[in-house]
Scaffold this motif. Structure first.
Motif, PDB file in Angstrom:
ATOM      1  N   VAL A  45       0.850  -1.194   0.000  1.00 38.58           N
ATOM      2  CA  VAL A  45       0.000   0.000   0.000  1.00 38.58           C
ATOM      3  C   VAL A  45       0.883   1.242   0.000  1.00 38.58           C
ATOM      4  O   VAL A  45       2.041   1.216   0.420  1.00 38.58           O
ATOM      5  CB  VAL A  45      -0.949   0.024   1.223  1.00 38.58           C
ATOM      6  CG1 VAL A  45      -1.873  -1.178   1.215  1.00 38.58           C
ATOM      7  CG2 VAL A  45      -0.152   0.067   2.524  1.00 38.58           C
ATOM      8  N   ASP A  46       0.324   2.343  -0.513  1.00 36.99           N
ATOM      9  CA  ASP A  46       1.090   3.587  -0.621  1.00 36.99           C
ATOM     10  C   ASP A  46       1.048   4.419   0.661  1.00 36.99           C
ATOM     11  O   ASP A  46       1.976   5.172   0.941  1.00 36.99           O
ATOM     12  CB  ASP A  46       0.556   4.436  -1.782  1.00 36.99           C
ATOM     13  CG  ASP A  46       0.779   3.758  -3.129  1.00 36.99           C
ATOM     14  OD1 ASP A  46       1.797   3.049  -3.259  1.00 36.99           O
ATOM     15  OD2 ASP A  46      -0.067   3.938  -4.015  1.00 36.99           O
ATOM     16  N   ALA A  47      -0.028   4.302   1.421  1.00 42.80           N
ATOM     17  CA  ALA A  47      -0.163   5.073   2.661  1.00 42.80           C
ATOM     18  C   ALA A  47      -0.417   4.111   3.814  1.00 42.80           C
ATOM     19  O   ALA A  47      -1.170   3.146   3.685  1.00 42.80           O
ATOM     20  CB  ALA A  47      -1.301   6.080   2.551  1.00 42.80           C
ATOM     21  N   HIS A  48       0.225   4.376   4.916  1.00 43.51           N
ATOM     22  CA  HIS A  48       0.173   3.478   6.065  1.00 43.51           C
ATOM     23  C   HIS A  48      -0.460   4.190   7.261  1.00 43.51           C
ATOM     24  O   HIS A  48      -0.326   5.403   7.419  1.00 43.51           O
ATOM     25  CB  HIS A  48       1.585   3.020   6.446  1.00 43.51           C
ATOM     26  CG  HIS A  48       2.380   2.481   5.306  1.00 43.51           C
ATOM     27  ND1 HIS A  48       2.345   1.156   4.926  1.00 43.51           N
ATOM     28  CD2 HIS A  48       3.226   3.102   4.438  1.00 43.51           C
ATOM     29  CE1 HIS A  48       3.140   0.976   3.889  1.00 43.51           C
ATOM     30  NE2 HIS A  48       3.683   2.151   3.562  1.00 43.51           N
ATOM     31  N   ASN A  49      -1.148   3.426   8.076  1.00 44.32           N
ATOM     32  CA  ASN A  49      -1.640   3.973   9.338  1.00 44.32           C
ATOM     33  C   ASN A  49      -0.468   4.196  10.287  1.00 44.32           C
ATOM     34  O   ASN A  49       0.524   3.456  10.252  1.00 44.32           O
ATOM     35  CB  ASN A  49      -2.646   3.019   9.980  1.00 44.32           C
ATOM     36  CG  ASN A  49      -3.922   2.902   9.175  1.00 44.32           C
ATOM     37  OD1 ASN A  49      -4.425   3.898   8.646  1.00 44.32           O
ATOM     38  ND2 ASN A  49      -4.454   1.691   9.066  1.00 44.32           N
TER      39      ASN A  49
END
Length: 359
Positions: free
Chosen positions: A52-56
């Motif tokens: 994924v490109d954005a992480h929590n």
């Protein structure tokens, strides 16, 4: 007996003057900077998810740092004062661990009962619980372990040291509230004209939509009563005076004055706060503080002051200067920081990329 002519000459007074000066420097910086938006989050730890490109991300806050520092400074002051009256460091440490183990969860439990919110803390509630049980913890420790340990802990000086330690810890801990924007005061514009004129020059303005003052009451950008700063000053100044009394063997006066001023201020300051404190005009926290005053007075009859050798700050410093004690305080700081610094009311999204001119 106290001798005011020696106040500026002995090591006890020099220590208190240095402590007061350091608090002045810290508060001068904190009151100017911590209301700003960039002083809420200390670090963000990403939870890496492959593909994924954005992480929590998990936010760690300056709130946790200042609260942990306040706890440790309070514990350090308690151990220092106990060492100054020649209480063995291992016994002081046992008392510290027991009281913290009881009071730390109380800060969350009482806040949930009063405010009906899951992720909230109250130092005032924890102090009320601590005041109720601490003298009896010490008394039971003397009864059950005094013979085994070969030492009985003096109850009244211990209670005085705890009260002073609370003032030191709470004074620094209020900086956490400024950073997070909680425990905030009423809008200066909503005050009666007399108070408005008095407090307008020192009104505190917060910025940042993730601060509690913004999402709970939309008071970001408005000058509010600097109740956190006022509390920090009142508690710190009171604890310094209480320390002076303690180091001059006036344990009863130290306990009475520190508890009286701190709890009295708690009752008065609640009238200037805008954050939710329950549905009653006279809040549960005010009731706790009000009840604590006669209770504290009653403790003086159960545990009267007895003759002791004069306290020495040098003896206190020697008692805490050991690798074990330093490691304990570091461990305590880390536990409190992880417990209070991990944000449960904010979240983050993080993305990573390579800087083009580095390819």
């Amino acid at each position: 007996m106290m001798d005011s002519t020696n106040f500026f000459l002995d090591s006890n007074a020099a220590f208190l003057l240095l402590l007061g000066f350091l608090q002045f420097l810290l508060f001068s910086w904190a009151f100017r900077n911590l209301p700003k938006e960039n002083w809420q989050f200390l670090a963000v730890v990403p939870n890496i998810e492959p593909g994924v490109d954005a992480h929590n991300g998990t936010n760690y806050t300056w709130y946790g740092l200042f609260l942990a520092t306040g706890y440790v400074l309070g514990a350090l002051m308690f151990l220092l004062l106990m060492g100054s009256i020649a209480v063995p460091w291992n016994i002081s440490l046992v008392v510290t661990v027991i009281v913290l183990a009881v009071c730390t969860p109380l800060s969350s439990i009482i806040a949930r009962l009063v405010e009906g919110k899951k992720f909230t803390l109250t130092v005032g509630g924890a102090v009320f619980g601590g005041l109720l049980i601490s003298p009896w913890i010490v008394h039971l420790l003397n009864m059950q372990a005094g013979t085994f340990l070969g030492y009985n802990v003096p109850v009244l000086p211990t209670m005085a040291a705890m009260a002073i330690a609370y003032g030191v810890g709470e004074g620094t801990g209020r900086l956490a509230c400024i950073s997070f924007g909680c425990c905030y005061g009423k809008s200066v514009n909503d005050l009666p004209s007399g108070l408005r004129k008095l407090l307008s020059p020192i009104g505190m303005t917060f910025s940042g939509k993730t601060k509690k003052i913004a999402y709970a009451h939309s008071l970001d950008g408005h000058a509010v009563v600097p109740i956190q700063a006022m509390t920090a000053i009142v508690y710190s100044a009171t604890s310094l005076y209480g320390s002076w009394l303690f180091l001059n063997s006036s344990f009863e006066a130290a306990f009475t004055i520190v508890i009286g001023i701190s709890q009295g201020w708690r009752i008065l300051s609640e009238f200037l706060r805008a954050d939710y404190r329950g549905n009653n005009k006279f809040t549960s926290y005010q009731r706790m503080s009000l009840l604590s005053l006669p209770y504290a007075a009653g403790l003086l009859f159960f545990f009267p002051q007895s003759a002791m050798s004069a306290p020495s700050i040098e003896a206190g410093l020697k008692s805490i200067w050991s690798p074990g004690m330093i490691l304990f305080l570091q461990g305590l700081w880390a536990i409190i920081f992880l417990y209070t610094g991990k944000s449960k009311v904010t979240a983050a999204r993080i993305s990573f990329h390579v800087v083009k001119d580095r390819i």
